[in-house]
Design a protein around this motif. Structure first.
Motif, PDB file in Angstrom:
ATOM      1  N   GLU A  41      59.559  48.956  23.634  1.00 21.66           N
ATOM      2  CA  GLU A  41      59.418  49.409  24.982  1.00 21.66           C
ATOM      3  C   GLU A  41      57.971  49.393  25.717  1.00 21.66           C
ATOM      4  OE1 GLU A  41      60.108  53.250  27.964  1.00 21.66           O
ATOM      5  OE2 GLU A  41      60.914  53.320  25.899  1.00 21.66           O
ATOM      6  N   ARG A  42      56.873  49.933  24.981  1.00 21.76           N
ATOM      7  CA  ARG A  42      55.638  49.740  25.391  1.00 21.76           C
ATOM      8  C   ARG A  42      55.120  48.336  25.406  1.00 21.76           C
ATOM      9  NH1 ARG A  42      52.325  52.583  21.008  1.00 21.76           N
ATOM     10  NH2 ARG A  42      54.208  52.813  19.774  1.00 21.76           N
ATOM     11  N   LEU A  43      55.446  47.297  24.568  1.00 20.73           N
ATOM     12  CA  LEU A  43      55.164  46.015  24.523  1.00 20.73           C
ATOM     13  C   LEU A  43      55.768  45.334  25.779  1.00 20.73           C
ATOM     14  CD1 LEU A  43      53.628  43.674  23.094  1.00 20.73           C
ATOM     15  CD2 LEU A  43      55.909  43.267  21.776  1.00 20.73           C
ATOM     16  N   GLY A  48      54.597  40.535  32.106  1.00 22.12           N
ATOM     17  CA  GLY A  48      55.135  40.199  33.572  1.00 22.12           C
ATOM     18  C   GLY A  48      55.872  39.059  33.444  1.00 22.12           C
ATOM     19  N   LEU A  49      56.583  38.560  34.712  1.00 26.93           N
ATOM     20  CA  LEU A  49      57.505  37.463  34.516  1.00 26.93           C
ATOM     21  C   LEU A  49      56.699  36.311  34.085  1.00 26.93           C
ATOM     22  CD1 LEU A  49      60.235  36.052  35.513  1.00 26.93           C
ATOM     23  CD2 LEU A  49      59.286  35.787  37.812  1.00 26.93           C
ATOM     24  N   GLY A  50      55.427  36.069  34.433  1.00 28.14           N
ATOM     25  CA  GLY A  50      54.797  34.765  34.046  1.00 28.14           C
ATOM     26  C   GLY A  50      54.480  34.867  32.606  1.00 28.14           C
ATOM     27  N   ASP A  51      54.237  36.017  31.965  1.00 24.84           N
ATOM     28  CA  ASP A  51      54.001  36.289  30.587  1.00 24.84           C
ATOM     29  C   ASP A  51      55.246  36.011  29.785  1.00 24.84           C
ATOM     30  OD1 ASP A  51      51.277  37.188  30.853  1.00 24.84           O
ATOM     31  OD2 ASP A  51      51.891  39.119  31.291  1.00 24.84           O
ATOM     32  N   ASP A  56      58.456  32.295  26.262  1.00 22.63           N
ATOM     33  CA  ASP A  56      59.649  31.700  25.930  1.00 22.63           C
ATOM     34  C   ASP A  56      59.281  30.334  25.554  1.00 22.63           C
ATOM     35  OD1 ASP A  56      62.591  31.453  26.185  1.00 22.63           O
ATOM     36  OD2 ASP A  56      62.057  30.182  27.798  1.00 22.63           O
ATOM     37  N   ALA A  57      58.365  29.947  26.086  1.00 17.01           N
ATOM     38  CA  ALA A  57      57.960  28.339  25.825  1.00 17.01           C
ATOM     39  C   ALA A  57      57.305  28.467  24.570  1.00 17.01           C
ATOM     40  CB  ALA A  57      56.715  27.858  26.999  1.00 17.01           C
ATOM     41  N   GLN A 155      46.478  36.673  24.626  1.00 20.56           N
ATOM     42  CA  GLN A 155      46.163  36.451  26.005  1.00 20.56           C
ATOM     43  C   GLN A 155      46.907  37.535  26.731  1.00 20.56           C
ATOM     44  OE1 GLN A 155      47.072  32.600  27.676  1.00 20.56           O
ATOM     45  NE2 GLN A 155      46.298  33.201  29.791  1.00 20.56           N
ATOM     46  N   THR A 156      48.136  37.749  26.618  1.00 18.97           N
ATOM     47  CA  THR A 156      48.926  38.760  27.346  1.00 18.97           C
ATOM     48  C   THR A 156      48.376  40.220  26.952  1.00 18.97           C
ATOM     49  OG1 THR A 156      50.856  37.413  27.189  1.00 18.97           O
ATOM     50  CG2 THR A 156      51.195  39.953  27.795  1.00 18.97           C
TER      51      THR A 156
END
Length: 233
Positions: A41-43, A48-51, A56-57, A155-156
């Protein structure tokens, strides 16, 4: 030389992160990991959506160039990790020895010297992590995939990580104020030297714990590399 195995127990109870939390907790800071939401949950709150799209990539990443695990490269990077850590430990253990004051120790000077060391620890660990990931790109599809995933998480979580480590100087400031407060009307040079020496030891201990936390991802990547080398015919 092989890296130490990663702890098998939850990091909330053991490992470098736990040591750092325990030392921070000594300052009466509320850092009870058991009261936090679960790790997943913390992770998820950090992505965000971009992350999420970037992750996924990375999950679907396939190495363009073939390669095989290279034991000599992994051994060299492992030795570099040990060398960098020894050098940083030596620098950290010397904290306070080059600080000179005309009278009472000054918080600003002491904290600025500690922050300079913290920046060096952060820069060295970040550079080594990047170097290990780069080497993994040429060591087969599994390690290349892991390197891609690690880069996304790194990076995230960069902003969150910086925010967490920025709490430590605040703790040191509180401890300085606490130790410099004495019931004596006129502190003697001996008592001043004693409390400042103990403060420097605390500051060193916190930064040593931070160092191991920052190097833990590098250690994990190298352990994965060693396992891949050992599993390759």
């Amino acid at each position: 030389m092989k890296p130490q195995p990663m702890p098998s127990q939850p990091l909330a109870k053991t490992g470098p992160r736990a040591r750092l939390l325990r030392q921070l907790d000594d300052s009466a800071t509320t850092l009870d990991g058991s009261q936090l939401p679960c790790f997943a949950e913390r992770l998820s709150r950090l992505f965000g959506l971009g992350d999420t799209m970037t992750l996924d990539a990375a999950i679907g990443y396939r190495a363009k160039q073939p390669g095989t695990p290279q034991g000599a490269v992994v051994d060299r990077l492992t030795e570099e990790l040990a060398t960098i850590r020894r050098a940083l430990v030596q620098r950290i253990r010397g904290f306070g020895s080059d600080l000179e004051f005309d009278g009472e120790p000054e918080l600003e000077a002491a904290l600025n010297a500690w922050l300079a060391l913290q920046r060096k620890v952060a820069a060295n660990s970040r550079q080594l992590r990047d170097k290990v990931r780069k080497s993994m790109k040429d060591q087969g599809p599994k390690l290349a995939h892991l390197a891609e995933l690690d880069a996304v998480f790194d990076q995230t979580m960069a902003g969150y990580t910086a925010q967490c480590f920025s709490h430590i100087p605040k703790v040191l400031e509180q401890r300085f104020e606490h130790r410099s407060t004495t019931p004596e009307q006129s502190p003697t040079p001996a008592t001043t030297a004693d409390w400042f020496h103990r403060y420097c030891e605390e500051a060193q201990s916190l930064l040593l714990a931070e160092l191991d936390v920052r190097l833990e991802p590098v250690l994990g990547l190298l352990e994965a590399c060693h396992k891949e080398v050992n599993n390759t015919p």
